[in-house]
Design an enzyme around this catalytic site. Structure first.
Site, PDB file in Angstrom:
ATOM      1  N   HIS A  40       7.759  50.957  39.758  1.00 46.15           N
ATOM      2  CA  HIS A  40       8.558  52.134  40.089  1.00 46.15           C
ATOM      3  C   HIS A  40       7.613  53.296  40.355  1.00 46.15           C
ATOM      4  O   HIS A  40       6.872  53.716  39.477  1.00 46.15           O
ATOM      5  CB  HIS A  40       9.494  52.464  38.933  1.00 46.15           C
ATOM      6  CG  HIS A  40      10.497  53.522  39.239  1.00 46.15           C
ATOM      7  ND1 HIS A  40      11.354  53.446  40.316  1.00 46.15           N
ATOM      8  CD2 HIS A  40      10.803  54.683  38.602  1.00 46.15           C
ATOM      9  CE1 HIS A  40      12.142  54.519  40.332  1.00 46.15           C
ATOM     10  NE2 HIS A  40      11.825  55.283  39.310  1.00 46.15           N
ATOM     11  N   SER A  69      12.128  58.873  42.405  1.00 44.11           N
ATOM     12  CA  SER A  69      13.244  58.306  41.658  1.00 44.11           C
ATOM     13  C   SER A  69      14.484  59.187  41.842  1.00 44.11           C
ATOM     14  O   SER A  69      14.894  59.435  42.974  1.00 44.11           O
ATOM     15  CB  SER A  69      12.850  58.137  40.190  1.00 44.11           C
ATOM     16  OG  SER A  69      13.763  57.327  39.503  1.00 44.11           O
ATOM     17  N   ASP A 109      10.860  47.003  43.164  1.00 44.04           N
ATOM     18  CA  ASP A 109      11.035  48.113  42.229  1.00 44.04           C
ATOM     19  C   ASP A 109      12.149  47.740  41.258  1.00 44.04           C
ATOM     20  O   ASP A 109      13.265  47.429  41.685  1.00 44.04           O
ATOM     21  CB  ASP A 109      11.398  49.378  43.014  1.00 44.04           C
ATOM     22  CG  ASP A 109      11.465  50.620  42.150  1.00 44.04           C
ATOM     23  OD1 ASP A 109      11.999  50.552  41.029  1.00 44.04           O
ATOM     24  OD2 ASP A 109      10.998  51.679  42.619  1.00 44.04           O
TER      25      ASP A 109
END
Length: 486
Positions: free
Chosen positions: A454, A203, A425
């Site tokens: 995610h 991320s 995502d």
């Protein structure tokens, strides 16, 4: 004094800095992880002294908390695999214990698994802006407009948060940037005595990892970037926020199929199109008539709280049943399921670090008229997120100007980067990841995984994607070209 004048009094002009001077190599002494519970017995902890301002390495320092689990087979050891956490603002000190049970044995044999709390987070000189509870609701920290699309309250909240951070954030707050995150990572490398560093960033950790690969390419070994941020240096986090609109739309069909296949259980619709209508109609009804939701923050289920709960649930298929049950209860008048919320102290810390990172990296436009127009259009184009992704936030009124330009990721450096990315995502959509892939050029290969959620590597049971990343970490071999794993 009105808020605009008060903010003007707080504004600080920061001149263009000189290139940071190399700081002395920090020392590290490993010991027990005092005060932490639930850890693998093998995890050790230490602190490093790192400059608050890397441009002034002889100045103030802070204690950065780091951790490790050493390889059980030193004869096979290649080096360190650093786990770069997301957020920005997520802690990472316990991640070696979390990941050691998931990483394949052949990876654990070759690396010491190292974690850390980034500057300002957790045990690394944590910062806070001292926000009120009313200003830390999840539908304020993500800037959802009012039910009719008006952003006036978002503007007022953004002023309050920027002023609170200027008043309460302390000296560290202005030095929380992605460039400094990369410099901190290099301090960890030097303290561990490693010439090169392998790492796995997830991320926001993909942007921090891409920044490190850009700023310190000669010190990178095997780089895995998972669930990738768009690196556009003109927008940075403003682009990440905007991508929620795309990501939620990409991900929604997975939930719609789940709910439609269980219509008898949840009553949300017998086909995906009907589920979508149900979700949009329920959110609109809750905009008009919120339901009490004791224990939540805020203590009501309104349309925006439902939208934010949905976004969070989309991070993993495991969130689908809870989301469907909440919607069913709201539709039928049953008791709403118990809410889950982060601890207030953790929420305060994350809000401060996320705000500082996003606002210190790049300047944001402040025009409320411009943002209202963007929100109005976005609500039509992407109704599931109701204009939140393009709304105005505290960076429009931030008290500090960026001290440096954002990192521009380029193809200069060794070809040793592997991107892994789910096709659906909700937070870092595939379309944004493709832009990071393009920025790296021939330095990178990309593995796209036909999955939702995610987090990709070791997160969704895709054997092809997991095998490809593991092989790269173990052998250094990547696919010759970009790959799709179905």
């Amino acid at each position: 004094m009105n808020s605009a004048l008060a903010l003007a009094a707080l504004l600080t002009f920061t001149p263009a800095p000189t290139a940071p001077t190399a700081a002395p190599t920090p020392t590290v002494e490993w010991g027990t992880c005092a005060g932490m519970s639930g850890l693998d017995a093998r995890q050790e902890c230490a602190t490093l002294q790192v400059p608050v301002d890397h441009a002034a390495p002889a100045g103030d320092t802070f204690s950065m908390a780091v951790s490790r689990i050493r390889t059980a087979r030193p004869g096979l050891r290649r080096g360190v695999l650093l786990l770069i956490p997301g957020g920005p603002g997520s802690p990472g000190l316990s991640r070696p214990s979390t990941m050691v049970s998931r990483l394949p044995a052949e990876v654990l044999d070759r690396y010491d698994i190292v974690g850390f709390d980034p500057r300002g987070v957790g045990r690394s000189a944590p910062v806070t802006c001292g926000l009120t509870d009313a200003d830390t609701t999840l539908t304020k920290l993500k800037p959802y407009p009012a039910a009719d699309g008006d952003i006036s309250e978002n503007v007022a909240w953004s002023h309050r948060l920027a002023e609170a951070c200027a008043r309460n954030g302390g000296p560290m707050l202005r030095h929380i940037t992605t460039r400094n995150a990369a410099r901190d990572i290099d301090a960890i490398r030097r303290a561990l005595g490693e010439q090169k560093l392998s790492y796995w960033g997830v991320s926001y950790g993909t942007y921090a990892g891409a920044a490190y690969a850009t700023m310190f390419p000669e010190h990178t070994d095997r780089v895995v970037l998972d669930s990738n941020d768009d690196p556009d240096p003109t927008k940075v986090a403003r682009g990440w926020l905007a991508n929620y609109a795309v990501g939620v739309e990409d991900r929604f069909p997975d939930f719609a199929r789940f709910a439609a296949g269980r219509d008898a259980e949840y009553g949300l619709g017998a086909d995906p199109a009907e589920v979508r209508r149900t979700v949009l109609d329920l959110a609109a009804r809750l905009d008009r008539e919120p339901l009490p939701w004791p224990g939540a923050n805020p203590a009501r289920l309104d349309g925006n709280t439902l939208r934010e709960t949905m976004l969070t649930a989309f991070y993993s298929d495991a969130g689908f049943p809870g989301l469907a049950a909440l919607m069913k209860a709201a539709l039928t008048g049953a008791t709403l399921p118990a809410p889950t919320s982060p601890p207030p102290a953790a929420l305060q810390n994350t809000a401060a670090v996320a705000g500082a990172t996003m606002c210190n990296d790049v300047e944001w436009p402040a025009s409320t008229v411009r943002h209202q127009r963007l929100v109005d259009r976005n609500r039509v184009d992407y109704p599931l997120t109701a204009g939140m992704p393009v709304n105005l936030g505290p960076c429009a009124f931030w008290p500090y100007r960026p001290a440096e330009r954002p990192v521009r990721v380029t193809a200069k450096g060794p070809s040793n980067v592997l991107l892994v990315q789910n096709l659906r995502d909700p937070s870092t959509p595939h379309s944004g990841a493709l832009k990071l892939r393009a920025a790296f050029g021939d330095r990178a290969r990309m593995v796209s995984v036909d999955a939702g959620g995610h987090g990709s590597y070791l997160a969704n049971g895709n054997a092809c994607g997991d095998r490809t990343v593991t092989e790269f970490l173990v052998t250094g071999r990547r696919p010759a070209t970009d790959t799709l794993c179905r």
